[in-house]
Design a protein around this motif. Structure first.
Motif, short mmCIF file in Angstrom:
data_model
loop_
_atom_site.label_atom_id
_atom_site.label_comp_id
_atom_site.label_asym_id
_atom_site.label_seq_id
_atom_site.Cartn_x
_atom_site.Cartn_y
_atom_site.Cartn_z
N UNK A 264 0.83 -1.20 0.00
CA UNK A 264 0.00 0.00 0.00
C UNK A 264 0.86 1.25 0.00
N UNK A 265 1.94 1.23 0.78
CA UNK A 265 2.87 2.35 0.81
C UNK A 265 3.48 2.58 -0.57
N UNK A 266 3.85 1.50 -1.24
CA UNK A 266 4.46 1.61 -2.56
C UNK A 266 3.46 2.19 -3.57
N UNK A 267 2.23 1.71 -3.55
CA UNK A 267 1.20 2.22 -4.46
C UNK A 267 0.92 3.70 -4.21
N UNK A 268 0.97 4.10 -2.95
CA UNK A 268 0.74 5.51 -2.62
C UNK A 268 1.78 6.41 -3.26
N UNK A 269 3.02 5.91 -3.41
CA UNK A 269 4.10 6.72 -3.97
C UNK A 269 3.83 7.12 -5.41
N UNK A 270 3.01 6.34 -6.13
CA UNK A 270 2.69 6.69 -7.51
C UNK A 270 1.23 7.12 -7.67
N UNK A 271 0.55 7.36 -6.56
CA UNK A 271 -0.84 7.78 -6.65
C UNK A 271 -1.74 6.71 -7.24
N UNK A 272 -1.47 5.45 -6.94
CA UNK A 272 -2.21 4.33 -7.52
C UNK A 272 -3.14 3.65 -6.52
N UNK A 273 -3.46 4.33 -5.43
CA UNK A 273 -4.37 3.76 -4.45
C UNK A 273 -5.79 3.73 -5.02
N UNK A 274 -6.63 2.80 -4.54
CA UNK A 274 -8.01 2.73 -5.05
C UNK A 274 -8.81 3.97 -4.67
N UNK A 275 -9.90 4.24 -5.40
CA UNK A 275 -10.71 5.43 -5.11
C UNK A 275 -11.29 5.46 -3.70
N UNK A 276 -11.42 4.28 -3.08
CA UNK A 276 -11.99 4.21 -1.73
C UNK A 276 -10.99 4.59 -0.64
N UNK A 277 -9.73 4.81 -1.02
CA UNK A 277 -8.69 5.12 -0.03
C UNK A 277 -8.79 6.58 0.43
N UNK A 278 -8.52 6.77 1.70
CA UNK A 278 -8.39 8.11 2.27
C UNK A 278 -6.96 8.27 2.76
N UNK A 279 -6.36 9.42 2.45
CA UNK A 279 -4.94 9.62 2.72
C UNK A 279 -4.73 10.94 3.42
N UNK A 280 -3.79 10.95 4.37
CA UNK A 280 -3.37 12.20 5.01
C UNK A 280 -1.86 12.19 5.15
N UNK A 281 -1.30 13.38 5.35
CA UNK A 281 0.14 13.52 5.50
C UNK A 281 0.75 14.22 4.30
N UNK A 282 2.03 13.99 4.08
CA UNK A 282 2.76 14.62 2.96
C UNK A 282 3.55 13.55 2.24
N UNK A 283 3.46 13.55 0.90
CA UNK A 283 4.16 12.55 0.09
C UNK A 283 4.62 13.23 -1.19
N UNK A 284 5.94 13.43 -1.31
CA UNK A 284 6.53 14.10 -2.47
C UNK A 284 7.51 13.13 -3.14
N UNK A 285 7.31 12.89 -4.44
CA UNK A 285 8.15 11.99 -5.21
C UNK A 285 8.75 12.79 -6.37
#
Length: 260
Positions: A46-67
């Protein structure tokens, strides 16, 4: 190259909500190597998918992620398209999934290159270079995915990820369903290519034995949390968390004995 601060990811499945990634912070410099280990469900993929913005539409995300300068959580979709594949690419877990079964490997590699602006002639030359880079014969270009072994298909997937010369390579369980010898070969290839091309490599695995001899850093995830992170050799010699100590204790140990 990759900056993560207090990242949280919740995945909604019907009425159930799973806190898949819990308050993870991480920073990787250009050319860094990081292996992320943990059991199934620990949040590493899940962490890896988040790095490319590939999480499913049902996901909720908070924090900061810059690639590579792109704010993955706040940036516009146009920036994501420029990031994916050209600047950061992923080797996915199942080697058959990225390929169509009815087109040859060469045609599919060439299609990606032409989509990103290569001429047909340049694409053909690049396909040959990519196959050589992952130690496959040029004859593989004329083969269909089902005609290749699992290890050869995974090498072709790595070639696909490297097609547009990204600066960041993310590999999600790239040795799944391969025998131990081929697993070691794939991991060695990934680290060799990363050093050769100056890539930032993030490798996800559940196999501590497989990554314990690599160079770079090791992160350990448990129940969505990153419970340990540091240089591989230091963590293996002096584990800083009980979960890592348990994983090390569980590693198989072989002793040579004299034949009777």
């Amino acid at each position: 190259m990759i900056e993560i601060e207090h990242l949280n990811v919740w995945i909604c499945a019907g009425a159930r909500e799973v806190h898949a990634v819990r308050d993870v912070s991480l920073a990787l410099e250009p050319g860094a190597h990081l292996a992320i280990i943990g059991e199934s469900g620990s949040g590493k993929s899940t962490l890896l998918l988040a790095m490319l913005g590939l999480l499913p539409p049902t996901a909720e995300v908070s924090g900061r992620l810059v690639v590579d300068g792109v704010d993955v959580l706040q940036g516009p979709e146009a920036e994501f398209n420029a990031l994916r594949w050209r600047r950061a690419a992923m080797v996915f877990q199942a080697s058959s999934n990225p390929f169509s079964p009815v087109r040859t490997i060469g045609r599919q590699l060439g299609a990606v290159l032409r989509f990103h602006g290569s001429t047909p002639v340049a694409a053909r030359g690049r396909v040959e270079d990519l196959l050589a880079m992952v130690r496959l014969p040029t004859s593989v270009a004329a083969a269909y995915p089902h005609q290749l072994s699992g290890g050869m298909r995974q090498r072709a997937v790595i070639a696909l990820a490297l097609a547009c010369a990204p600066k960041i390579l993310l590999a999600d369980e790239p040795t799944t369903a391969l025998d131990p010898i081929v697993q070691a070969e794939i991991v060695e290839l990934l680290f060799s290519l990363s050093a050769q091309l100056g890539l930032t490599l993030v490798l996800v695995s559940h196999d501590l034995q497989l990554v314990s001899h690599m160079t770079g850093d090791l992160a350990v995830m448990q129940a969505g949390e990153m419970v340990a992170c540091g240089a591989v050799g230091e963590l293996m010699a002096r584990p800083t968390h009980v979960h890592l100590r348990d994983l090390i204790t569980a590693l198989p140990r072989f002793e040579l004995t004299e034949a009777p």
